[in-house]
Design a protein around this motif. Structure first.
Motif: not given
Length: 622
Positions: A514-523
């Motif tokens: 049970h993790w909260d995950v954030c997408s950080l693509p640096l695009d």
């Protein structure tokens, strides 16, 4: 190119038994017959183990360079440099993933993606072209040139004719590029002599029908050949993947006699001869090569060859790939520079090898070689110290809850950049173990930096995936795991090299869910929406910004030796990755990405909370 170091052979095997064939490969004068592309239809024939151009023996003297690794403004200069060294052909890879960013989204025109323009420049400069369009190329490029979006399919099998998702994507790629290639073939008045089918397949698989299918797919789209394959001789012998009727290119090998027994009447040539070599993060120094002796013998014997590479260029953006063993261990990411120890260096200057090779070519030339073009100007700029611009922690997107870690490609359809895993941990700290961190992670507890783990196995890095969280007194702590990625593995069996965290996360051997995950693509989209800081942040994960004012323009190398690990942009262009692990500490910046007046530098560093000076210098090496 071949990843395996044992293929770096530089001594030719005895060829006395082939002397009569070598004589047949030269003109009556003893010199190779020269032809130049002139817009007229020509015919490259594969006859009696030799190349014939319009019925006369022809020696291919090729050097490889890749348009995607060279600023488009310098394409003509680099082609002219290769010609002045004594070559008559330019070999190029097409990196599929640079042309198709998402399924069906192609860009064949912008910047250095316009391979048609590059090929036409070769023709204008009197150079033939050896085209290597993949679909797989290796080339130390991200995922070997395959589009990482393929990894969004959980069970995809790349380079496999039996996988419907992979083959559907290949057909879409060929449909997009073949109409642009067909008019440029030598038989239609273009400069392309031959087309390679896949690349180094014997180093991956043994399904000859896969290569036959790819060849037929090109033929169905108007590309009639001639075709070639290129691989290590030992791999072809073991896997029995010689494509009947194709030119057989030897990578790092010179046993023509053994290879000719496989190829029959088709020509054998040096598909990749290595005047230099690649460099990984953590290597002690930049790789070098020594190819003069081999080149001398090739020229004396009239052998056709392709130098890999004559000019390497740069792995701009997220282009750099990686290597690993077949079990995904011994991960070796490629540095941002693709200088490769090549005769023409990263910014287009002639090296000592260039001049040594040019003398060899001149001794075997029918006419004087062109003058060596002038090297583009290079500039310095004074040290400048950036200031904090934005904090990653102030720019987190909405989190996605997951029960267990998943790869970025599967969870977010994210190919590169960062991902954040966040969770509260109750009670005392302990040993936090991150299995499958791909490829580098920093760990924080309540906003305080704890430690880092790296997939790169190097004596200068702490080994293992364990981080000791600070012990509390029954309190809870917010744990953040910020994961950065290198390029996807592009050689061997470790091709399902998905990024993020692909294993479990454990605390004292208890699996944490049970993790909260954030997408950080640096695009580009992510960078444009960064919210600036109000006050100087104290937590690592900071974007720093500086302005440099230039009165004159030229190429430069931006020295990042006083920074730790991260990414560098100039005027919105991502130059690539830097890392104090070395050996690279300076990133090449082409003049075309600079402007007179103010220029904006943007740095994201995984570790630094205090900025260090940055300056422009004139060379890759200190």
């Amino acid at each position: 190119m071949q990843r395996r170091d044992f293929l770096r052979l530089t001594v030719l095997t005895p060829l006395a038994a082939l002397s009569s064939r070598l004589v047949a490969g030269t003109a009556a004068s003893g010199m190779p017959v020269e032809r130049m592309p002139d817009g007229q239809s020509h015919r490259l024939e594969l006859s009696s183990q030799h190349f014939l151009l319009d019925g006369r023996p022809f020696q291919i003297r090729s050097g490889e360079m890749h348009p995607i690794r060279i600023p488009a403004e310098y394409w003509r200069h680099r082609i002219r440099m290769a010609k002045a060294m004594g070559l008559n052909t330019i070999a190029i890879y097409l990196m599929w993933n640079a042309l198709e960013s998402a399924p069906g989204i192609f860009d064949l025109k912008s910047g250095n993606r316009d391979f048609v323009r590059f090929i036409k420049l070769c023709q204008e400069e009197g150079m033939w072209v050896y085209l290597r369009p993949g679909p797989y190329v290796c080339g130390e490029w991200d995922f070997g040139g395959l589009p990482p979006y393929l990894l969004r399919h959980p069970d995809v099998r790349v380079r496999d004719k039996g996988d419907p998702d992979y083959m559907a994507a290949v057909r879409r790629y060929l449909d997009a590029v073949a109409p642009h290639i067909a008019p440029l073939m030598v038989g239609r008045g273009g400069p392309i002599l031959m087309v390679q089918v896949e690349n180094e397949y014997a180093s991956f698989g043994h399904d000859l029908d896969y290569l036959k299918l790819l060849r037929s797919m090109w033929q169905e789209r108007g590309i009639e050949g001639p075709f070639s394959i290129s691989d290590g001789l030992g791999q072809i012998q073991k896997q029995q993947t010689y494509l009947p009727g194709a030119v057989l290119g030897l990578d790092g090998d010179t046993d023509f006699e053994a290879a000719q027994k496989i190829a029959g009447e088709a020509p054998v040539w040096i598909g990749e001869g290595y005047p230099g070599w690649l460099t990984h993060w953590g290597d002690k120094d930049f790789a070098r090569g020594d190819y003069a002796g081999t080149l001398r013998q090739l020229l004396e014997q009239g052998r056709s060859f392709n130098l890999y590479v004559v000019h390497g260029g740069t792995n701009f953006g997220f282009g750099a790939g990686a290597n690993a063993k077949d079990d995904y261990s011994h991960f070796e990411p490629v540095i941002t520079s693709y200088d490769y120890g090549a005769p023409i260096d990263e910014r287009g200057a002639a090296t000592p090898d260039y001049h040594a090779f040019r003398k060899l070519f001149a001794a075997h030339a029918q006419r004087p070689l062109p003058e060596v073009p002038a090297t583009p100007p290079v500039i310095r700029f004074a040290p400048v110290t950036p200031v904090a611009h934005a904090s990653l922690w102030d720019n987190l997107p909405q989190a996605t809850p997951v029960r267990a870690p998943q790869a970025n490609e599967l969870l977010f359809a994210q190919d590169h950049g960062l991902v954040l895993y966040r969770r509260k941990i109750h009670g005392e700290g302990g040993a936090l173990t991150i299995d499958g961190a791909r490829d580098y992670a920093t760990v924080f507890s309540d906003g305080l930096y704890v430690d880092a783990v790296s997939r790169v196995e190097n004596p200068r890095l702490r080994k293992g995936s364990r981080v000791d969280l600070p012990r509390g007194k029954g309190k809870s702590a917010l744990v953040d795991i910020l994961v950065d990625s290198f390029g996807h593995v592009g050689f061997g069996q470790a091709m399902a090299d998905r990024k993020g965290i692909v294993g479990s996360i454990r605390l004292d051997e208890n699996v944490l869910e049970h993790w909260d995950v954030c997408s950080l693509p640096l695009d580009d989209g992510f960078i444009r929406q960064l919210k600036p800081v109000v006050s100087a942040p104290s937590r690592a994960g900071i974007f720093f910004k500086a302005t440099i004012r230039l009165d004159q323009l030229g190429d430069s190398y931006i020295d990042m030796a006083r920074w730790t690990k991260g990414y560098l942009w100039i005027n919105g262009h991502l130059l690539g990755r830097y890392w104090n692990l070395g050996p690279q500490q300076r990133l090449y910046c082409p003049a075309s990405w600079l402007r007179r007046g103010d220029n904006e530098l943007l740095v994201f560093d995984m570790h630094q909370t205090v900025a260090a000076p940055i300056e422009g210098v004139t060379s890759l090496h200190a």
